[in-house]
Design an enzyme around this catalytic site. Structure first.
Site, mmCIF file in Angstrom:
data_model
loop_
_atom_site.group_PDB
_atom_site.id
_atom_site.type_symbol
_atom_site.label_atom_id
_atom_site.label_comp_id
_atom_site.label_asym_id
_atom_site.label_seq_id
_atom_site.Cartn_x
_atom_site.Cartn_y
_atom_site.Cartn_z
ATOM 1 C CE1 TYR A 159 -12.938 -18.703 6.467
ATOM 2 C CE2 TYR A 159 -12.987 -18.586 8.868
ATOM 3 C CZ TYR A 159 -13.468 -18.178 7.636
ATOM 4 O OH TYR A 159 -14.473 -17.251 7.566
ATOM 5 C CG PHE A 206 -8.482 10.247 1.765
ATOM 6 C CD1 PHE A 206 -7.671 10.807 0.793
ATOM 7 C CD2 PHE A 206 -8.985 8.974 1.551
ATOM 8 C CE1 PHE A 206 -7.370 10.119 -0.376
ATOM 9 C CE2 PHE A 206 -8.686 8.269 0.392
ATOM 10 C CZ PHE A 206 -7.872 8.842 -0.576
ATOM 11 C CB THR A 207 -12.319 10.474 -1.316
ATOM 12 O OG1 THR A 207 -11.247 9.542 -1.389
ATOM 13 C CG2 THR A 207 -11.966 11.698 -2.141
ATOM 14 C CE LYS A 219 -3.161 4.457 -0.413
ATOM 15 N NZ LYS A 219 -4.412 3.705 -0.285
ATOM 16 N NE ARG A 240 -7.761 12.745 -5.696
ATOM 17 C CZ ARG A 240 -8.378 11.726 -5.091
ATOM 18 N NH1 ARG A 240 -7.860 11.188 -4.006
ATOM 19 N NH2 ARG A 240 -9.495 11.244 -5.544
ATOM 20 C CG PHE A 289 -12.986 10.303 -7.222
ATOM 21 C CD1 PHE A 289 -13.654 10.753 -6.095
ATOM 22 C CD2 PHE A 289 -12.201 9.175 -7.126
ATOM 23 C CE1 PHE A 289 -13.545 10.089 -4.897
ATOM 24 C CE2 PHE A 289 -12.089 8.495 -5.927
ATOM 25 C CZ PHE A 289 -12.763 8.957 -4.813
HETATM 26 C C1 P71 Z 1 -4.692 7.002 -3.195
HETATM 27 C C2 P71 Z 1 -5.584 6.129 -2.419
HETATM 28 C C3 P71 Z 1 -6.470 5.156 -3.137
HETATM 29 C C4 P71 Z 1 -7.669 5.936 -3.528
HETATM 30 C C5 P71 Z 1 -8.749 5.992 -2.685
HETATM 31 C C6 P71 Z 1 -9.808 6.808 -3.007
HETATM 32 C C7 P71 Z 1 -9.747 7.595 -4.134
HETATM 33 C C8 P71 Z 1 -8.678 7.500 -5.005
HETATM 34 C C9 P71 Z 1 -7.636 6.672 -4.684
HETATM 35 C C10 P71 Z 1 -6.295 5.695 -0.196
HETATM 36 C C11 P71 Z 1 -6.327 6.126 1.152
HETATM 37 C C12 P71 Z 1 -5.507 7.211 1.602
HETATM 38 C C13 P71 Z 1 -5.609 7.662 2.897
HETATM 39 C C14 P71 Z 1 -4.799 8.775 3.383
HETATM 40 C C15 P71 Z 1 -7.267 6.011 3.342
HETATM 41 C C16 P71 Z 1 -7.204 5.528 2.062
HETATM 42 C C17 P71 Z 1 -8.101 4.395 1.681
HETATM 43 N N1 P71 Z 1 -5.617 6.335 -1.117
HETATM 44 N N2 P71 Z 1 -6.481 7.046 3.735
HETATM 45 O O1 P71 Z 1 -4.113 7.908 -2.595
HETATM 46 O O2 P71 Z 1 -4.630 7.808 0.791
HETATM 47 O O3 P71 Z 1 -7.358 3.233 1.611
HETATM 48 O O4 P71 Z 1 -7.580 2.584 -0.784
HETATM 49 O O5 P71 Z 1 -6.727 0.990 0.943
HETATM 50 O O6 P71 Z 1 -9.114 1.609 0.917
HETATM 51 O O7 P71 Z 1 -4.555 6.774 -4.404
HETATM 52 P P1 P71 Z 1 -7.715 2.039 0.593
#
Ligand code: P71
Length: 461
Positions: A76, A128-129, A262, A386, A453
């Site tokens: 833990y 970013f969303t 990523k 997007r 979305f």
């Molecule tokens: C991607 C994602 C995942 C995603 C998130 C929201 C809507 C659709 C798909 C996530 C990102 C990202 C950047 C630049 C922060 C996050 C959040 N991307 N910054 O591209 O691309 O990270 O998903 O690990 O919480 O499909 P998280």
């Protein structure tokens, strides 16, 4: 190494384990997309042939990472794997302190709550969303200060994620530096099409923010991909190892949020990295409320080990060349077929220009959402909208935000698909492109409050 302009090069790995995929019939695909409310997020994965929804958490781990999974220390508190992760972050990224989180948005939540006050403004190189939502939930307003070229899908600017320094300085002067808790800088900007920021621009942003004593928080989700473009395109970096470029980028910022799903080649995980000791202590305390103890923050020990190894692999020259190279291969193919895509081709995906492909649809007819559904129908390829659906509503007026870019993202997972998969994808996009005039739009059928979305449902007009 052989010069890649003259000779073919191949993926720097061989395949040790396979996961079968299959294409269901056209009839079954029609049923599946209808049941999913024409939203690719709501499809079942078993109904998908080639899954280009996202590069997030979908990468193939290496044998070394899987070996690391067996070395999980599931204590833990004080897991050995946390210390390996901390060491990797300090070594490759150079940040002093690390707070692990379950994924990127966990880190975004904490930094937003810790730094943003009601009425603040957070400038950034395109929204970013999830990042923007957390800034808003903390009482802030996101302000886009990216260069205008980023909003033009055909502009060939090599560094479309650059900050417009005049826009940034005007905002600081207008609102006052005390209303700006930090500048939010993403590397390889997702919503712009996976476009990089240049080192020289980042240095200028650093110089400007230093003058006003404003920190920079780096969204480093795809930092290695950005570094690869700097190596390719920016004067003076042609012979610099990608890992050194990554380190230099991070050194110009004060902290970072990371979705490790990523660049860093894991299926789940993330972290907040900070240089400021006091802020770090606050984050360390906050993480126990929302994520877990500060030495795991929502990750299993084995996940932290896989991440520590993934960080090392992400800056390997052969890896990053093949990763970005595969995306370029698909992009060039689509360009040769005459399909309108965002130029230059980005680092993690090819972005189809839905506004241009379906000019007969207004933004209220959801062109990108429509195109994504059509692509699935043609050959079971899953992509992501997007455009206006992702952009959501203005929190003040409640009206749709209408972004300039109306895109469909074909996102390439890392180390998962082969060149033949890319060929199949290109042929399917071409087939849909040829029938484009017969395609009719979509309308909302159900719309949830947050990040719509993901869960919205649509109906045919
Ligand atoms: C991607 C994602 C995942 C995603 C998130 C929201 C809507 C659709 C798909 C996530 C990102 C990202 C950047 C630049 C922060 C996050 C959040 N991307 N910054 O591209 O691309 O990270 O998903 O690990 O919480 O499909 P998280």
């Amino acid at each position: 190494m052989t010069d890649n302009r003259e000779r073919s090069w191949a993926e720097p790995y061989k395949i040790k384990m396979v996961e079968p995929v299959q294409m269901i019939s056209r009839e079954e695909r029609e049923k599946a997309i209808k049941e999913a409310g024409y939203n690719t997020f709501l499809l079942r994965s078993r109904d998908v042939y080639i899954d280009l929804l996202t590069d997030s958490g979908t990468s193939a781990m290496s044998d070394r990472q899987w070996a690391g999974m067996m070395m999980g220390d599931e204590a833990y508190a004080g897991s050995e794997n946390f210390y390996h992760l901390e060491e990797a972050i300090q070594k490759y990224y150079g940040y002093d302190h690390v707070v692990p989180t379950h994924q990127g948005r966990g880190a975004e939540h904490m930094i937003s709550q810790l730094m943003i006050d009601d009425g603040d403004f957070v400038p950034g190189n395109m929204y970013f969303t999830t990042t923007k939502l957390h800034q808003e939930l903390a009482g802030g307003t996101f302000v886009d200060v990216i260069i205008d070229e980023a909003h033009d899908p055909e502009n060939e600017h090599p560094f479309k994620a650059n900050v417009d320094l005049n826009k940034l300085e005007d905002l600081i002067k207008e609102k006052g530096p005390d209303k700006i808790p930090y500048v939010s800088i993403a590397t390889s900007v997702n919503m712009a099409g996976g476009q990089p920021i240049s080192m020289s621009n980042l240095k200028e942003v650093r110089e400007l923010t230093n003058r006003y004593d404003i920190p920079i928080i780096h969204d480093m989700t795809r930092v290695a991909e950005n570094a690869y473009f700097i190596k390719q395109r920016e004067e003076g970096y042609g012979d610099t190892p990608v890992k050194d470029i990554v380190h230099e980028i991070c050194s110009l910022t004060d902290g970072a949020t990371m979705s490790a799903k990523k660049d860093a080649l894991v299926n789940i995980g993330g972290f907040l990295a900070l240089n400021d000791e006091e802020l770090f202590r606050k984050a360390q305390n906050m993480v126990v409320v929302y994520e877990g103890l500060h030495t795991y923050g929502g990750m299993a020990g084995r996940d932290m080990e896989a991440l520590a190894i993934g960080i090392t692999e992400s800056v390997d020259e052969d890896h990053i060349r093949a990763r970005v190279g595969q995306v370029q291969y698909l992009g060039e193919k689509l360009i040769d077929m005459g399909v309108p895509v965002v130029r230059p081709i980005g680092s993690h995906g090819v972005f189809l220009n839905a506004k241009k492909i379906l000019p007969h649809l207004s933004q209220d007819e959801l062109p990108a959402q429509t195109l994504a559904a059509e692509l699935y129908l043609d050959a079971g390829i899953r992509s992501m909208e997007r455009g206006v659906v992702s952009a959501g509503r203005d929190p003040e007026t409640g009206k749709h935000n209408y972004p300039d870019l109306e895109l469909v993202r074909l996102t390439i997972p890392r180390r998962v698909y082969t060149q033949a998969h890319m060929d199949v994808v290109a042929e399917s996009v071409e087939a849909v492109y040829q029938q484009r005039e017969d395609i009719t739009g979509l309308a909302f059928d159900y719309e949830p409050e947050y990040l719509r979305f993901f869960q919205s449902r649509f109906k045919k007009r």
